[in-house]
Design an enzyme around this catalytic site. Sequence first.
Site: not given
Ligand code: NAD
Ligand code: UDP
Length: 315
Positions: A147, A149, A192, A277
């Site tokens: 993820y 990289e 969760n 962390r």
């Molecule tokens: P999510 O998993 O709910 O949404 C991702 C969507 O992408 C899903 O609908 C999934 O089916 C689709 N998808 C995955 N692989 C695919 C592929 N090969 N082709 C077509 N569709 C595909 O996650 P989200 O939280 O809505 O995240 C959306 C975007 O934002 C992602 O790129 C994620 O990396 C980025 N992002 C989210 C967060 C967060 O905290 N929610 C933080 C940082 C970055």
């Molecule tokens: N985490 C936790 N319990 C859970 C799920 C996540 O303690 O049931 C912790 C996880 O180890 C991390 C933080 O909560 O330190 C955020 O995790 P999440 O998977 O939401 O996102 P991340 O920021 O790690 O991608």
Amino acid sequence: MQASNRILVSGGAGFIGSHLCDLLIAAGHDVLCVDNYFTGRRRNIEHLLDKPRFEVMRHDVTFPLYVEVDDIYNLACPASPIHYQYDPVQTLKTSVHGAINMLGLAKRTRARIFQASTSEVYGDPTVHPQPEHYWGHVNPLGVRACYDEGKRAAETLFFDYHRQHKVRIKVARIFNTYGPRMHPNDGRVVSNFIVQALSGHDITLYGDGNQTRSFCYVSDLLDGFQRLMAAGEDFIGPVNLGNPRESTIRELAEMILQLTGSRSKLVFLPLPADDPRQRQPDITLAREKLGWEPKVTVEDGLKETISYFRHLLAQ
Ligand code: NAD
Ligand code: UDP
Ligand code: UDP
């Protein structure tokens, strides 16, 4: 009347993507939602299916896509550690091949293209809070690397297509975002803990719970997306979008217990490998360039999210 834009949202059936589709449809645009439903769900976009300007295509972005569009939001990628580690090769392909295909599409159609990058590009950061000029501290061989990289390579591709082919890019680094429409089995911490609290199950704290995150509500994040797209073409990012209010995971658990009135117990499980962390966005750049900062307090955002899951679990 101003012509509406044809906008492609990859990952549009996911948590953030479906809220983005709502916003774009409400603004009068034509929206093409592209998703392979790996972590997204039809129910997230069901209410849009009868809108004449909304179209859905089941498609995996690792394969080429030939459509005519004006703007692209590239969100396709699983975001939860358990889901992106389930098939790490596919995760890396989604970030890298997906970015190449979306950038190729942007290059051919001269569309603007937005990349949903992530705070994970900073890895387990040694600088706190994290500003955009920090290059990060990522283990390239670890279980999160597919993820981290992948997203780093995608940023490289965005900037190279911009320099080499003059593609008009916008790159946002998203920090932990939560809200309604997260999948109940998504595995991320907010969903969760809320599902566990509402169903009376133990709250699973990984490690000692002293690691920190900073949680942004989805409507604030989308306001940031819109401002970044509306900003002049000379401001392309990367720009951090996240809520600087930092808390330990244990504090988050306690807040959710209090807001749900749950009597669930805290249990401690092993910390996953390479779990950062600490994490807190430095949003000075977003404040200066976009006039953006989050408005929704964590308490209000959690209340909305709890109410969503209460309804979902009652069904
Ligand atoms: P999510 O998993 O709910 O949404 C991702 C969507 O992408 C899903 O609908 C999934 O089916 C689709 N998808 C995955 N692989 C695919 C592929 N090969 N082709 C077509 N569709 C595909 O996650 P989200 O939280 O809505 O995240 C959306 C975007 O934002 C992602 O790129 C994620 O990396 C980025 N992002 C989210 C967060 C967060 O905290 N929610 C933080 C940082 C970055
Ligand atoms: N985490 C936790 N319990 C859970 C799920 C996540 O303690 O049931 C912790 C996880 O180890 C991390 C933080 O909560 O330190 C955020 O995790 P999440 O998977 O939401 O996102 P991340 O920021 O790690 O991608
Ligand atoms: N591509 C696509 N849709 C388009 C244009 C290109 O999916 O409308 C894909 C195409 O498969 C190609 C990739 O995007 O492999 C990169 O395109 P680019 O033009 O940069 O590279 P080239 O076609 O020269 O390999």
